[in-house]
Design a protein around this motif. Structure first.
Motif, PDB file in Angstrom:
ATOM      1  N   GLY A 125      -6.233  -1.768  -5.950  1.00 32.09           N
ATOM      2  CA  GLY A 125      -7.048  -1.720  -4.744  1.00 32.09           C
ATOM      3  C   GLY A 125      -8.252  -0.809  -4.846  1.00 32.09           C
ATOM      4  N   GLY A 126      -8.825  -0.689  -6.064  1.00 34.43           N
ATOM      5  CA  GLY A 126     -10.009   0.143  -6.244  1.00 34.43           C
ATOM      6  C   GLY A 126      -9.724   1.631  -6.347  1.00 34.43           C
ATOM      7  N   THR A 127      -8.453   2.016  -6.451  1.00 36.64           N
ATOM      8  CA  THR A 127      -8.090   3.431  -6.570  1.00 36.64           C
ATOM      9  C   THR A 127      -7.241   3.656  -7.818  1.00 36.64           C
ATOM     10  N   GLU A 128      -7.108   4.919  -8.213  1.00 39.35           N
ATOM     11  CA  GLU A 128      -6.301   5.292  -9.375  1.00 39.35           C
ATOM     12  C   GLU A 128      -5.255   6.319  -8.953  1.00 39.35           C
ATOM     13  N   LYS A 129      -4.090   6.251  -9.591  1.00 39.58           N
ATOM     14  CA  LYS A 129      -3.018   7.176  -9.251  1.00 39.58           C
ATOM     15  C   LYS A 129      -2.026   7.232 -10.406  1.00 39.58           C
ATOM     16  N   THR A 130      -1.507   8.428 -10.698  1.00 39.20           N
ATOM     17  CA  THR A 130      -0.459   8.557 -11.707  1.00 39.20           C
ATOM     18  C   THR A 130       0.839   7.992 -11.151  1.00 39.20           C
ATOM     19  N   GLY A 131       1.433   7.072 -11.862  1.00 34.88           N
ATOM     20  CA  GLY A 131       2.631   6.398 -11.378  1.00 34.88           C
ATOM     21  C   GLY A 131       3.915   7.135 -11.723  1.00 34.88           C
ATOM     22  N   ASN A 132       5.004   6.718 -11.061  1.00 32.05           N
ATOM     23  CA  ASN A 132       6.321   7.275 -11.343  1.00 32.05           C
ATOM     24  C   ASN A 132       7.012   6.585 -12.517  1.00 32.05           C
ATOM     25  N   HIS A 133       6.425   5.498 -13.003  1.00 31.52           N
ATOM     26  CA  HIS A 133       7.056   4.753 -14.085  1.00 31.52           C
ATOM     27  C   HIS A 133       6.978   5.541 -15.397  1.00 31.52           C
ATOM     28  N   THR A 134       7.840   5.175 -16.329  1.00 34.25           N
ATOM     29  CA  THR A 134       7.889   5.845 -17.630  1.00 34.25           C
ATOM     30  C   THR A 134       6.774   5.337 -18.537  1.00 34.25           C
ATOM     31  N   PRO A 135       5.873   6.199 -19.001  1.00 35.03           N
ATOM     32  CA  PRO A 135       4.809   5.750 -19.916  1.00 35.03           C
ATOM     33  C   PRO A 135       5.400   5.288 -21.253  1.00 35.03           C
ATOM     34  N   LEU A 136       4.770   4.286 -21.861  1.00 35.09           N
ATOM     35  CA  LEU A 136       5.202   3.819 -23.184  1.00 35.09           C
ATOM     36  C   LEU A 136       4.445   4.527 -24.297  1.00 35.09           C
ATOM     37  N   ILE A 137       3.262   5.064 -23.975  1.00 34.03           N
ATOM     38  CA  ILE A 137       2.428   5.718 -24.987  1.00 34.03           C
ATOM     39  C   ILE A 137       1.832   6.993 -24.393  1.00 34.03           C
ATOM     40  N   THR A 138       1.207   7.786 -25.235  1.00 32.23           N
ATOM     41  CA  THR A 138       0.517   8.994 -24.772  1.00 32.23           C
ATOM     42  C   THR A 138      -0.931   8.675 -24.441  1.00 32.23           C
ATOM     43  N   LYS A 139      -1.529   9.552 -23.650  1.00 29.42           N
ATOM     44  CA  LYS A 139      -2.957   9.396 -23.336  1.00 29.42           C
ATOM     45  C   LYS A 139      -3.784   9.511 -24.615  1.00 29.42           C
ATOM     46  N   ALA A 140      -3.347  10.358 -25.551  1.00 29.81           N
ATOM     47  CA  ALA A 140      -4.085  10.536 -26.805  1.00 29.81           C
ATOM     48  C   ALA A 140      -4.114   9.240 -27.604  1.00 29.81           C
ATOM     49  N   LEU A 141      -2.961   8.534 -27.664  1.00 31.46           N
ATOM     50  CA  LEU A 141      -2.904   7.268 -28.394  1.00 31.46           C
ATOM     51  C   LEU A 141      -3.775   6.223 -27.713  1.00 31.46           C
ATOM     52  N   PHE A 142      -3.751   6.177 -26.375  1.00 32.43           N
ATOM     53  CA  PHE A 142      -4.592   5.238 -25.637  1.00 32.43           C
ATOM     54  C   PHE A 142      -6.066   5.485 -25.936  1.00 32.43           C
ATOM     55  N   ASP A 143      -6.467   6.758 -25.892  1.00 31.62           N
ATOM     56  CA  ASP A 143      -7.873   7.094 -26.161  1.00 31.62           C
ATOM     57  C   ASP A 143      -8.267   6.728 -27.589  1.00 31.62           C
ATOM     58  N   GLN A 144      -7.345   6.915 -28.530  1.00 32.50           N
ATOM     59  CA  GLN A 144      -7.636   6.558 -29.914  1.00 32.50           C
ATOM     60  C   GLN A 144      -7.875   5.054 -30.041  1.00 32.50           C
ATOM     61  N   CYS A 145      -7.089   4.258 -29.289  1.00 33.54           N
ATOM     62  CA  CYS A 145      -7.271   2.802 -29.322  1.00 33.54           C
ATOM     63  C   CYS A 145      -8.621   2.400 -28.726  1.00 33.54           C
ATOM     64  N   GLN A 146      -9.064   3.112 -27.679  1.00 35.52           N
ATOM     65  CA  GLN A 146     -10.382   2.797 -27.095  1.00 35.52           C
ATOM     66  C   GLN A 146     -11.491   3.146 -28.094  1.00 35.52           C
ATOM     67  N   ARG A 162       0.834  -1.207   0.000  1.00 36.63           N
ATOM     68  CA  ARG A 162       0.000   0.000   0.000  1.00 36.63           C
ATOM     69  C   ARG A 162       0.866   1.254   0.000  1.00 36.63           C
ATOM     70  N   GLN A 163       1.917   1.256   0.832  1.00 37.57           N
ATOM     71  CA  GLN A 163       2.789   2.416   0.895  1.00 37.57           C
ATOM     72  C   GLN A 163       3.539   2.619  -0.414  1.00 37.57           C
ATOM     73  N   LYS A 164       3.950   1.521  -1.014  1.00 38.43           N
ATOM     74  CA  LYS A 164       4.651   1.602  -2.299  1.00 38.43           C
ATOM     75  C   LYS A 164       3.745   2.238  -3.352  1.00 38.43           C
ATOM     76  N   TYR A 165       2.465   1.856  -3.339  1.00 42.21           N
ATOM     77  CA  TYR A 165       1.502   2.429  -4.273  1.00 42.21           C
ATOM     78  C   TYR A 165       1.295   3.919  -3.983  1.00 42.21           C
ATOM     79  N   ARG A 166       1.187   4.270  -2.698  1.00 43.86           N
ATOM     80  CA  ARG A 166       1.029   5.682  -2.331  1.00 43.86           C
ATOM     81  C   ARG A 166       2.205   6.517  -2.807  1.00 43.86           C
ATOM     82  N   ASP A 167       3.393   5.913  -2.801  1.00 38.77           N
ATOM     83  CA  ASP A 167       4.600   6.626  -3.237  1.00 38.77           C
ATOM     84  C   ASP A 167       4.702   6.729  -4.757  1.00 38.77           C
ATOM     85  N   GLY A 168       3.748   6.098  -5.459  1.00 43.06           N
ATOM     86  CA  GLY A 168       3.731   6.217  -6.919  1.00 43.06           C
ATOM     87  C   GLY A 168       4.426   5.099  -7.660  1.00 43.06           C
ATOM     88  N   TRP A 169       4.709   3.985  -6.953  1.00 40.87           N
ATOM     89  CA  TRP A 169       5.385   2.858  -7.600  1.00 40.87           C
ATOM     90  C   TRP A 169       4.443   1.669  -7.681  1.00 40.87           C
TER      91      TRP A 169
END
Length: 503
Positions: free
Chosen positions: A234-255, A142-149
């Motif tokens: 765990g039923g929550t959402e959070k922006t992570g510290n990891h490096t994204p592979l794609i943009t939000k725009a590309l993800f939305d286009q795929c949806q 839980r703490q790791k998730y709170r820290d963004g990992w």
């Protein structure tokens, strides 16, 4: 006469191995105890990566079966918590051992724990430790998730590493570009899940089991927001510290592409009519279907004639229109459209940036493939050296050599494909520039698959009644461009234009 025994060894995590609970350490201690106490080891059962909270462990079950089939004097374990972390299971199995005359010996706890209260006390301590450790693990996650990992296993395209004494998720240099390409290809709308799975498998993207992605697994990958930086846990959402592979725009286009595929039912067809899924019956608001009517004698000028028509039960005579006539009427709609000068210049600027970025991407992707090829060639050369030195036999060499050569051939194919894709990009840019100059002429000269793209770019639906186009429903993109005056429309020549997405 030596006494007979089995030994059981278990380790659940790498951390336990580092803390002295490794299978080698446990085995060394158990073997030494057996030797010093006059035991002959009949068999050793080694359990890796399994928790003792349950008895449903493969090697543990084999041990229980061995005790049933061939009882021995003792079962030796390094520590009670290697055997069980549940008092109920421990007590039950200890009683079964006792009924068969088999003693349970724990080295750390000082000998026979199969009788008396001491065994249950140690088992209770082990169960309590297990519960405490489990809660600590949950709290740490839980703490790791709170820290963004990300607190779990890395999805395909990433890998788990340890950095600054912390486990984190980073892009995998081999699979990350393939995952990005998967999103890019799917966003074009030209790929079904089946076709895309086969395409990416040929390039080296596999599921965790090393096999090709099934439809549902690929769908999960393409709908996972983790790839653009959003973690769900765990039923929550959070922006992570990891490096994204794609943009939000590309993800939305795929949806959006996935939603359109569900609407248009993209699949291989025997007859792939150009306007299928685009033209509708104004009377019944249902899609027009298309079919060929064949003629088998010489009385007709053509051997077949295609028709679009409404498939409403009972028939809809006003919807029947010949294929060529229908497609010509739709093509004429593009005569009414022209891109504005400001938008045309903006497209040219974007194309220049595309070329600059494309060259960098091409070099990067090419270098990744070359590096993979070099690594495999190095492995192949080492294999050949082992054959010459007589370390491996011919059968092993042939089997491994063929496998490595196939991988090299696949990478060579990918290099050729990459070169071809760069040429395709140039052709696509030329197509885009032509479209900005003359929409109608570009549509007429385009191949069928590009025509479908143009149709879906401009129209959500085209409605027909009595062989005439009565209404066209524009796409949100087209509507936005029109409102911003990026597309000039000669509206007096166009059937009723409707930006309302409901028929």
């Amino acid at each position: 006469m030596n006494k007979a025994c089995y030994i059981y060894l278990r380790v659940s995590t790498d951390e336990q191995a580092k803390e002295g609970f490794s299978l080698d350490n446990q085995k060394r201690a158990c073997v030494e105890y057996a030797k010093n106490n006059g035991y002959q080891i009949k068999s050793a059962f080694l359990e890796e990566g399994k928790s003792a909270r349950t008895v449903e462990r493969p090697e543990f079950q084999k041990l229980l079966k061995a005790v049933d089939d061939n009882p021995v004097d003792s079962v030796i374990v390094y520590k009670i918590d290697r055997f069980a972390r549940n008092v109920a299971d421990f007590s039950r199995i200890r009683k079964e051992f006792r009924n068969k005359g088999v003693s349970l010996i724990s080295i750390v706890e000082g000998g026979d724990v199969g009788n008396g209260l001491i065994g249950n006390i140690f088992a209770s301590v082990a169960e309590w430790e297990s519960e405490v450790n489990g809660q600590r693990t949950k709290d740490a996650l839980r703490q790791k998730y709170r820290d963004g990992w990300w607190p779990g296993w890395a999805p395909v395209g990433y890998k788990n590493i340890r950095k600054n004494n912390k486990k984190i998720v980073v892009p995998d240099p081999i699979t990350a570009p393939l995952v990005e390409e998967t999103f890019n290809l799917y966003s074009t709308g030209n790929y079904s899940y089946v076709r895309l799975s086969k395409e990416m498998f040929s390039k080296g993207l596999t599921a965790r089991n090393g096999k090709m992605f099934c439809d549902s697994s690929l769908q999960q990958l393409l709908s996972n927001p983790f790839f653009y930086g959003l973690m769900k846990w765990g039923g929550t959402e959070k922006t992570g510290n990891h490096t994204p592979l794609i943009t939000k725009a590309l993800f939305d286009q795929c949806q959006l592409t996935a939603a359109k595929h569900r609407q248009f039912l993209i699949r291989q067809r025997k007859h792939n009519f150009l306007l299928r899924g685009i033209v509708f019956c104004s009377e019944h608001s249902s899609r027009l279907t298309a079919e060929w009517h064949y003629y088998h004698h010489n009385g007709y000028k053509k051997d077949r004639i295609g028709y679009y028509h409404c498939y409403t039960p009972g028939g809809c005579p006003g919807s029947f229109i010949e294929l060529e006539d229908m497609e010509k009427r739709v093509a004429n709609l593009f005569k009414n459209f022209q891109f504005g000068q400001e938008f045309t210049e903006l497209v040219r600027q974007k194309i220049r940036k595309h070329f600059e970025g494309g060259r960098k991407t091409f070099k990067s992707e090419r270098q990744i493939i070359v590096n993979q090829k070099r690594a495999i060639e190095k492995h192949r050369n080492k294999l050949e050296d082992l054959l010459v030195e007589g370390v491996i036999g011919r059968d092993v060499f042939k089997r491994q050599h063929i496998k490595l050569q196939e991988q090299i051939n696949n990478l060579n194919d990918r290099l050729v494909e990459l070169e071809g894709r760069q040429k395709l990009d140039i052709n696509l840019v030329d197509e885009v520039l032509a479209l900005t100059r003359n929409i109608h002429q570009t549509y007429l000269e385009a191949p069928p698959h590009l025509k479908r793209h143009y149709l879906r770019f401009f129209f959500e639906g085209i409605y027909i009644k009595d062989k005439e186009i009565t209404r066209v429903v524009e796409t949100p993109v087209f509507a936005t461009l029109r409102r911003q005056n990026h597309i000039i429309i000669r509206s007096h020549l166009l059937p009723r234009l409707d930006s309302n997405q409901q028929p």
